[in-house]
Scaffold this motif. Structure first.
Motif, PDB file in Angstrom:
ATOM      1  N   THR A  27       0.842  -1.196   0.000  1.00  0.00           N
ATOM      2  CA  THR A  27       0.000   0.000   0.000  1.00  0.00           C
ATOM      3  C   THR A  27       0.875   1.243   0.000  1.00  0.00           C
ATOM      4  O   THR A  27       1.790   1.353   0.821  1.00  0.00           O
ATOM      5  N   VAL A  28       0.596   2.166  -0.920  1.00  0.00           N
ATOM      6  CA  VAL A  28       1.303   3.449  -0.945  1.00  0.00           C
ATOM      7  C   VAL A  28       0.864   4.245   0.279  1.00  0.00           C
ATOM      8  O   VAL A  28      -0.333   4.470   0.480  1.00  0.00           O
ATOM      9  N   ILE A  29       1.829   4.637   1.120  1.00  0.00           N
ATOM     10  CA  ILE A  29       1.468   5.429   2.294  1.00  0.00           C
ATOM     11  C   ILE A  29       1.904   6.887   2.158  1.00  0.00           C
ATOM     12  O   ILE A  29       1.313   7.755   2.785  1.00  0.00           O
ATOM     13  N   ILE A  30       2.928   7.144   1.334  1.00  0.00           N
ATOM     14  CA  ILE A  30       3.349   8.519   1.065  1.00  0.00           C
ATOM     15  C   ILE A  30       3.785   8.600  -0.397  1.00  0.00           C
ATOM     16  O   ILE A  30       4.523   7.739  -0.880  1.00  0.00           O
ATOM     17  N   ALA A  31       3.337   9.643  -1.087  1.00  0.00           N
ATOM     18  CA  ALA A  31       3.758   9.903  -2.459  1.00  0.00           C
ATOM     19  C   ALA A  31       4.689  11.119  -2.447  1.00  0.00           C
ATOM     20  O   ALA A  31       4.315  12.172  -1.954  1.00  0.00           O
ATOM     21  N   PHE A  32       5.894  10.947  -2.970  1.00  0.00           N
ATOM     22  CA  PHE A  32       6.883  12.023  -3.034  1.00  0.00           C
ATOM     23  C   PHE A  32       6.976  12.550  -4.462  1.00  0.00           C
ATOM     24  O   PHE A  32       6.871  11.781  -5.416  1.00  0.00           O
ATOM     25  N   THR A  33       7.193  13.856  -4.597  1.00  0.00           N
ATOM     26  CA  THR A  33       7.430  14.438  -5.916  1.00  0.00           C
ATOM     27  C   THR A  33       8.819  15.044  -6.029  1.00  0.00           C
ATOM     28  O   THR A  33       9.303  15.239  -7.138  1.00  0.00           O
ATOM     29  N   LYS A  34       9.458  15.341  -4.897  1.00  0.00           N
ATOM     30  CA  LYS A  34      10.789  15.945  -4.910  1.00  0.00           C
ATOM     31  C   LYS A  34      11.723  15.180  -3.983  1.00  0.00           C
ATOM     32  O   LYS A  34      11.285  14.747  -2.931  1.00  0.00           O
ATOM     33  N   PRO A  35      12.969  14.982  -4.307  1.00  0.00           N
ATOM     34  CA  PRO A  35      13.640  15.485  -5.499  1.00  0.00           C
ATOM     35  C   PRO A  35      13.233  14.738  -6.771  1.00  0.00           C
ATOM     36  O   PRO A  35      13.540  15.195  -7.866  1.00  0.00           O
ATOM     37  N   GLN A  36      12.547  13.590  -6.634  1.00  0.00           N
ATOM     38  CA  GLN A  36      12.007  12.884  -7.794  1.00  0.00           C
ATOM     39  C   GLN A  36      10.791  12.101  -7.337  1.00  0.00           C
ATOM     40  O   GLN A  36      10.578  11.909  -6.144  1.00  0.00           O
ATOM     41  N   GLU A  37      10.003  11.655  -8.300  1.00  0.00           N
ATOM     42  CA  GLU A  37       8.822  10.873  -7.971  1.00  0.00           C
ATOM     43  C   GLU A  37       9.239   9.552  -7.324  1.00  0.00           C
ATOM     44  O   GLU A  37      10.099   8.841  -7.843  1.00  0.00           O
ATOM     45  N   ALA A  38       8.648   9.241  -6.179  1.00  0.00           N
ATOM     46  CA  ALA A  38       8.919   7.996  -5.469  1.00  0.00           C
ATOM     47  C   ALA A  38       7.775   7.753  -4.494  1.00  0.00           C
ATOM     48  O   ALA A  38       7.000   8.667  -4.199  1.00  0.00           O
ATOM     49  N   TYR A  39       7.692   6.524  -3.991  1.00  0.00           N
ATOM     50  CA  TYR A  39       6.570   6.143  -3.138  1.00  0.00           C
ATOM     51  C   TYR A  39       7.041   5.326  -1.950  1.00  0.00           C
ATOM     52  O   TYR A  39       7.824   4.385  -2.108  1.00  0.00           O
ATOM     53  N   GLU A  40       6.574   5.725  -0.779  1.00  0.00           N
ATOM     54  CA  GLU A  40       6.797   4.940   0.429  1.00  0.00           C
ATOM     55  C   GLU A  40       5.696   3.886   0.447  1.00  0.00           C
ATOM     56  O   GLU A  40       4.499   4.217   0.455  1.00  0.00           O
ATOM     57  N   VAL A  41       6.089   2.618   0.412  1.00  0.00           N
ATOM     58  CA  VAL A  41       5.127   1.521   0.309  1.00  0.00           C
ATOM     59  C   VAL A  41       5.276   0.616   1.523  1.00  0.00           C
ATOM     60  O   VAL A  41       6.394   0.283   1.928  1.00  0.00           O
ATOM     61  N   GLU A  42       4.134   0.239   2.088  1.00  0.00           N
ATOM     62  CA  GLU A  42       4.123  -0.668   3.241  1.00  0.00           C
ATOM     63  C   GLU A  42       3.608  -2.032   2.793  1.00  0.00           C
ATOM     64  O   GLU A  42       2.591  -2.122   2.103  1.00  0.00           O
ATOM     65  N   PHE A  43       4.328  -3.065   3.199  1.00  0.00           N
ATOM     66  CA  PHE A  43       3.947  -4.451   2.931  1.00  0.00           C
ATOM     67  C   PHE A  43       3.626  -5.109   4.258  1.00  0.00           C
ATOM     68  O   PHE A  43       4.303  -4.851   5.259  1.00  0.00           O
ATOM     69  N   ASP A  44       2.603  -5.986   4.269  1.00  0.00           N
ATOM     70  CA  ASP A  44       2.308  -6.697   5.516  1.00  0.00           C
ATOM     71  C   ASP A  44       2.559  -8.189   5.332  1.00  0.00           C
ATOM     72  O   ASP A  44       2.815  -8.662   4.229  1.00  0.00           O
ATOM     73  N   ASP A  45       2.479  -8.915   6.436  1.00  0.00           N
ATOM     74  CA  ASP A  45       2.800 -10.343   6.424  1.00  0.00           C
ATOM     75  C   ASP A  45       1.606 -11.231   6.081  1.00  0.00           C
ATOM     76  O   ASP A  45       1.669 -12.440   6.204  1.00  0.00           O
ATOM     77  N   GLY A  46       0.498 -10.647   5.669  1.00  0.00           N
ATOM     78  CA  GLY A  46      -0.694 -11.415   5.371  1.00  0.00           C
ATOM     79  C   GLY A  46      -1.656 -11.511   6.535  1.00  0.00           C
ATOM     80  O   GLY A  46      -2.801 -11.904   6.380  1.00  0.00           O
ATOM     81  N   ASN A  47      -1.170 -11.136   7.719  1.00  0.00           N
ATOM     82  CA  ASN A  47      -1.997 -11.126   8.920  1.00  0.00           C
ATOM     83  C   ASN A  47      -2.177  -9.705   9.449  1.00  0.00           C
ATOM     84  O   ASN A  47      -2.560  -9.517  10.594  1.00  0.00           O
ATOM     85  N   GLY A  48      -1.836  -8.720   8.615  1.00  0.00           N
ATOM     86  CA  GLY A  48      -2.011  -7.327   9.005  1.00  0.00           C
ATOM     87  C   GLY A  48      -0.847  -6.722   9.765  1.00  0.00           C
ATOM     88  O   GLY A  48      -0.876  -5.549  10.114  1.00  0.00           O
ATOM     89  N   ARG A  49       0.195  -7.509  10.018  1.00  0.00           N
ATOM     90  CA  ARG A  49       1.381  -6.978  10.705  1.00  0.00           C
ATOM     91  C   ARG A  49       2.388  -6.471   9.673  1.00  0.00           C
ATOM     92  O   ARG A  49       2.622  -7.146   8.672  1.00  0.00           O
ATOM     93  N   PRO A  50       2.964  -5.285   9.893  1.00  0.00           N
ATOM     94  CA  PRO A  50       3.938  -4.749   8.928  1.00  0.00           C
ATOM     95  C   PRO A  50       5.119  -5.693   8.735  1.00  0.00           C
ATOM     96  O   PRO A  50       5.657  -6.241   9.696  1.00  0.00           O
ATOM     97  N   LYS A  51       5.475  -5.896   7.478  1.00  0.00           N
ATOM     98  CA  LYS A  51       6.615  -6.740   7.113  1.00  0.00           C
ATOM     99  C   LYS A  51       7.795  -5.876   6.672  1.00  0.00           C
ATOM    100  O   LYS A  51       8.933  -6.148   7.016  1.00  0.00           O
ATOM    101  N   ALA A  52       7.479  -4.830   5.889  1.00  0.00           N
ATOM    102  CA  ALA A  52       8.523  -3.924   5.398  1.00  0.00           C
ATOM    103  C   ALA A  52       7.862  -2.629   4.928  1.00  0.00           C
ATOM    104  O   ALA A  52       6.740  -2.646   4.437  1.00  0.00           O
TER     105      ALA A  52
END
Length: 65
Positions: A27-52
């Motif tokens: 899931t995209v949690i933050i969208a960045f435009t500067k210094p370049q387009e990038a996205y902070e993405v959160e992955f979970d373990d399938g049970n709703g706990r953050p994995k990365a």
């Protein structure tokens, strides 16, 4: 492609340092435009706990529908 916060995205490559493989959904949690387009993405373990959570360039993501 521009993604929005809360979009579901799929990885197009492996991220071995983060323990995330090609094709994993996050899931995209933050969208960045500067210094370049990038996205902070959160992955979970399938049970709703953050994995990365880390920043990914748009060319390494696709929208998951």
């Amino acid at each position: 492609m521009k993604f929005n916060e809360m979009d579901l995205v799929r990885t197009l490559i492996d991220f071995p340092n983060e323990g995330i493989g090609k094709g994993e959904i996050g899931t995209v949690i933050i969208a960045f435009t500067k210094p370049q387009e990038a996205y902070e993405v959160e992955f979970d373990d399938g049970n709703g706990r953050p994995k990365a959570t880390f920043t990914i360039l748009p060319e390494h993501l696709e929208l998951y529908r």
